[in-house]
Every structure is written in C-alpha cells, then in structure tokens.
Scaffold this motif. Structure first.
Motif, PDB file in Angstrom:
ATOM      1  N   VAL A 237     -29.521  23.379 -27.010  1.00  0.00           N
ATOM      2  CA  VAL A 237     -27.966  23.146 -26.863  1.00  0.00           C
ATOM      3  C   VAL A 237     -27.549  22.074 -26.774  1.00  0.00           C
ATOM      4  O   VAL A 237     -26.456  21.578 -27.269  1.00  0.00           O
ATOM      5  N   MET A 238     -28.263  21.197 -25.788  1.00  0.00           N
ATOM      6  CA  MET A 238     -27.844  19.948 -25.390  1.00  0.00           C
ATOM      7  C   MET A 238     -28.063  19.051 -26.756  1.00  0.00           C
ATOM      8  O   MET A 238     -27.282  18.080 -26.869  1.00  0.00           O
TER       9      MET A 238
ATOM     10  N   LEU B 241     -25.578  15.706 -30.877  1.00  0.00           N
ATOM     11  CA  LEU B 241     -25.295  15.398 -32.364  1.00  0.00           C
ATOM     12  C   LEU B 241     -24.272  15.682 -32.482  1.00  0.00           C
ATOM     13  O   LEU B 241     -23.428  14.607 -33.361  1.00  0.00           O
ATOM     14  N   ALA B 242     -23.061  16.607 -32.008  1.00  0.00           N
ATOM     15  CA  ALA B 242     -21.651  16.710 -32.412  1.00  0.00           C
ATOM     16  C   ALA B 242     -20.964  15.563 -31.633  1.00  0.00           C
ATOM     17  O   ALA B 242     -20.304  14.608 -32.440  1.00  0.00           O
ATOM     18  N   LEU B 243     -21.231  14.922 -30.468  1.00  0.00           N
ATOM     19  CA  LEU B 243     -20.751  13.738 -30.180  1.00  0.00           C
ATOM     20  C   LEU B 243     -21.309  12.574 -30.843  1.00  0.00           C
ATOM     21  O   LEU B 243     -20.269  11.617 -30.863  1.00  0.00           O
ATOM     22  N   THR B 244     -22.401  12.492 -31.283  1.00  0.00           N
ATOM     23  CA  THR B 244     -22.815  11.232 -32.178  1.00  0.00           C
ATOM     24  C   THR B 244     -21.977  11.140 -33.317  1.00  0.00           C
ATOM     25  O   THR B 244     -21.424  10.154 -33.791  1.00  0.00           O
ATOM     26  N   ILE B 245     -22.038  12.421 -33.989  1.00  0.00           N
ATOM     27  CA  ILE B 245     -21.223  12.406 -35.383  1.00  0.00           C
ATOM     28  C   ILE B 245     -19.671  12.043 -35.049  1.00  0.00           C
ATOM     29  O   ILE B 245     -19.079  11.441 -35.732  1.00  0.00           O
ATOM     30  N   VAL B 246     -19.048  12.666 -34.042  1.00  0.00           N
ATOM     31  CA  VAL B 246     -17.665  12.123 -33.703  1.00  0.00           C
ATOM     32  C   VAL B 246     -17.665  10.651 -33.343  1.00  0.00           C
ATOM     33  O   VAL B 246     -16.727   9.955 -33.871  1.00  0.00           O
ATOM     34  N   GLY B 247     -18.497  10.324 -32.445  1.00  0.00           N
ATOM     35  CA  GLY B 247     -18.577   8.878 -32.156  1.00  0.00           C
ATOM     36  C   GLY B 247     -18.754   7.969 -33.278  1.00  0.00           C
ATOM     37  O   GLY B 247     -18.181   6.927 -33.430  1.00  0.00           O
ATOM     38  N   ALA B 248     -19.493   8.169 -34.450  1.00  0.00           N
ATOM     39  CA  ALA B 248     -19.683   7.559 -35.531  1.00  0.00           C
ATOM     40  C   ALA B 248     -18.424   7.569 -36.326  1.00  0.00           C
ATOM     41  O   ALA B 248     -18.263   6.422 -36.991  1.00  0.00           O
ATOM     42  N   ILE B 249     -17.850   8.636 -36.514  1.00  0.00           N
ATOM     43  CA  ILE B 249     -16.472   8.691 -37.293  1.00  0.00           C
ATOM     44  C   ILE B 249     -15.558   7.537 -36.611  1.00  0.00           C
ATOM     45  O   ILE B 249     -14.907   7.065 -37.208  1.00  0.00           O
TER      46      ILE B 249
ATOM     47  N   ALA C  67     -15.608   2.144 -30.947  1.00  0.00           N
ATOM     48  CA  ALA C  67     -15.943   3.565 -30.438  1.00  0.00           C
ATOM     49  C   ALA C  67     -17.425   3.735 -30.198  1.00  0.00           C
ATOM     50  O   ALA C  67     -17.988   4.635 -29.468  1.00  0.00           O
ATOM     51  N   PHE C  68     -18.280   2.705 -31.050  1.00  0.00           N
ATOM     52  CA  PHE C  68     -19.835   2.913 -30.721  1.00  0.00           C
ATOM     53  C   PHE C  68     -20.112   2.799 -29.369  1.00  0.00           C
ATOM     54  O   PHE C  68     -21.241   3.324 -29.062  1.00  0.00           O
ATOM     55  N   ALA C  69     -19.656   1.666 -28.530  1.00  0.00           N
ATOM     56  CA  ALA C  69     -19.850   1.435 -27.303  1.00  0.00           C
ATOM     57  C   ALA C  69     -19.704   2.479 -26.494  1.00  0.00           C
ATOM     58  O   ALA C  69     -20.487   2.726 -25.368  1.00  0.00           O
ATOM     59  N   SER C  70     -18.647   3.400 -26.762  1.00  0.00           N
ATOM     60  CA  SER C  70     -18.562   4.453 -25.708  1.00  0.00           C
ATOM     61  C   SER C  70     -19.375   5.589 -25.782  1.00  0.00           C
ATOM     62  O   SER C  70     -19.722   6.279 -24.802  1.00  0.00           O
ATOM     63  N   LEU C  71     -20.506   5.772 -27.136  1.00  0.00           N
ATOM     64  CA  LEU C  71     -21.542   6.724 -27.104  1.00  0.00           C
ATOM     65  C   LEU C  71     -22.348   6.632 -25.968  1.00  0.00           C
ATOM     66  O   LEU C  71     -23.162   7.403 -25.279  1.00  0.00           O
ATOM     67  N   VAL C  72     -22.712   5.273 -25.314  1.00  0.00           N
ATOM     68  CA  VAL C  72     -23.623   5.083 -24.221  1.00  0.00           C
ATOM     69  C   VAL C  72     -22.980   5.769 -22.885  1.00  0.00           C
ATOM     70  O   VAL C  72     -24.242   6.124 -22.025  1.00  0.00           O
ATOM     71  N   PHE C  73     -21.835   5.836 -22.822  1.00  0.00           N
ATOM     72  CA  PHE C  73     -21.400   6.689 -21.635  1.00  0.00           C
ATOM     73  C   PHE C  73     -21.198   7.894 -22.002  1.00  0.00           C
ATOM     74  O   PHE C  73     -21.460   8.862 -21.108  1.00  0.00           O
ATOM     75  N   VAL C  74     -20.580   8.310 -23.033  1.00  0.00           N
ATOM     76  CA  VAL C  74     -20.136   9.873 -23.347  1.00  0.00           C
ATOM     77  C   VAL C  74     -21.281  10.546 -23.567  1.00  0.00           C
ATOM     78  O   VAL C  74     -20.967  11.857 -23.007  1.00  0.00           O
TER      79      VAL C  74
ATOM     80  N   ILE D  90     -24.077  15.598 -20.796  1.00  0.00           N
ATOM     81  CA  ILE D  90     -25.220  16.236 -20.374  1.00  0.00           C
ATOM     82  C   ILE D  90     -25.000  16.611 -18.940  1.00  0.00           C
ATOM     83  O   ILE D  90     -25.095  17.756 -18.329  1.00  0.00           O
ATOM     84  N   VAL D  91     -24.524  15.520 -17.981  1.00  0.00           N
ATOM     85  CA  VAL D  91     -24.173  15.868 -16.627  1.00  0.00           C
ATOM     86  C   VAL D  91     -22.964  16.907 -16.657  1.00  0.00           C
ATOM     87  O   VAL D  91     -23.065  17.974 -15.798  1.00  0.00           O
ATOM     88  N   LEU D  92     -22.015  17.100 -17.482  1.00  0.00           N
ATOM     89  CA  LEU D  92     -20.980  17.851 -17.429  1.00  0.00           C
ATOM     90  C   LEU D  92     -21.748  19.200 -17.910  1.00  0.00           C
ATOM     91  O   LEU D  92     -21.290  20.291 -17.289  1.00  0.00           O
ATOM     92  N   TYR D  93     -22.450  19.439 -18.813  1.00  0.00           N
ATOM     93  CA  TYR D  93     -23.218  20.625 -19.347  1.00  0.00           C
ATOM     94  C   TYR D  93     -23.834  21.249 -18.153  1.00  0.00           C
ATOM     95  O   TYR D  93     -23.625  22.653 -17.889  1.00  0.00           O
TER      96      TYR D  93
END
Length: 171
Positions: A39-40, A45-53, A62-69, A74-77
C-alpha cells in the motif's frame, strides 16, 4: 514472572486466559507488514508520478519537494490508519489485528507515529532480533511495542474479550 506481570496489569489480556487473542498473531503481523508495504509502495509511486509531472511543468522545482513529500506521506499513512478509531493499518485490518495501548493513554495520531518510527528504527537496526523477541514475550510483543507501550491482538476476539471483561466488572 508472567503471573506477576499479569497481576500488575489486570486490564491487559493474558495469553493463558485468552489465547484466541494471540492465536497466529506473529504470522498475521508479518503478512500485514507486507500488505502495508504494498500500500505504501503504491502511495509512493503515485506521489512520485505526480511529482515527476509537476517537476517537468515547473522546470525541475517540484523535484525537490519529493524529498519531503514521500516521507511525510508515509508518516501520515500511519497517523491516519493507526491513529484512527480502527487502530489498524490497511494490512492489519485485513489480517484482523488491532493496536492497543497498554499504559492507559489513548492511542492517537502522535502515538501511532511514535509506534511506527520506533518500529522502523528497531526493524532497520536488526529485524531478526525484533522478530525473535516476539517469540519470547508472553503477549507476542516486539521491541517497539514494549518501548512505546502497545499491544497487538486479534480484533474480532478482542471485541468479545472486552465486552466480557466489562460485563464481569459490573457484577
């Protein structure tokens, strides 16, 4: 020692008197862990695709935000699943197990996050010891359960157990 420990915490279920709460618990926890990883993984993967777009659309900003997002997701999950009234992640719900606090404090989002962080820390340091530790504790608690003050039990028998405990307390 087990009887002394059980006597000092009478509100906690005891494997000797309620074995159905702990039946196959360790196997269920391992399977739930792999379900939660899937699930995680899908979430990451979904966040990575959104971040890549978004990275392409913002010329790489926006690539830099993936390090935090991704870590935040995962913590929010864990906070949203373990900290919810169900007190279980998706994998735990599928395996009919629930996280229960042992120190008389409510299980909220912060305690769920702390439980997950200590779990990943102990699992990262030495996962075989973490799993073996559960084999030698009477309630099948792992290191992170003892540190944080939680107990994992089967959900459906637990509901019956607490209902019986409440009804016998009134007599």
């Amino acid at each position: 020692m087990t009887q002394e420990y059980a006597a000092s915490r009478p509100y906690l279920p005891d494997p000797a008197t309620a074995p159905e709460l702990f039946d196959g618990l360790l196997t269920r926890r391992v399977i739930a862990y792999f379900i939660d990883l899937a699930v995680m993984g899908a979430l990451v993967l979904a966040l990575t695709i959104v971040g890549a777009i978004l990275g392409v659309l913002t010329f790489g900003l926006a690539f830099a935000s993936l390090v935090f997002v991704i870590p935040a997701a995962i913590v929010l999950y864990y906070a949203a699943t373990l900290g919810s009234p169900r007190r279980a992640t998706v994998g735990m719900q599928m395996m009919d197990i629930v996280l229960t606090p042992t120190r008389g404090q409510p299980l909220d989002g912060w305690m769920a996050i702390l439980h997950a962080l200590v779990f990943w820390l102990t699992f990262w340091i030495c996962w075989p010891i973490s799993l073996l530790f559960a084999l030698f504790t009477p309630r099948r608690q792992m290191i992170h359960d003892l540190v944080v003050g939680t107990l994992m039990v089967r959900r459906s028998p637990m509901i019956r157990h607490w209902q019986n405990a409440r009804s016998s307390a009134f007599y």
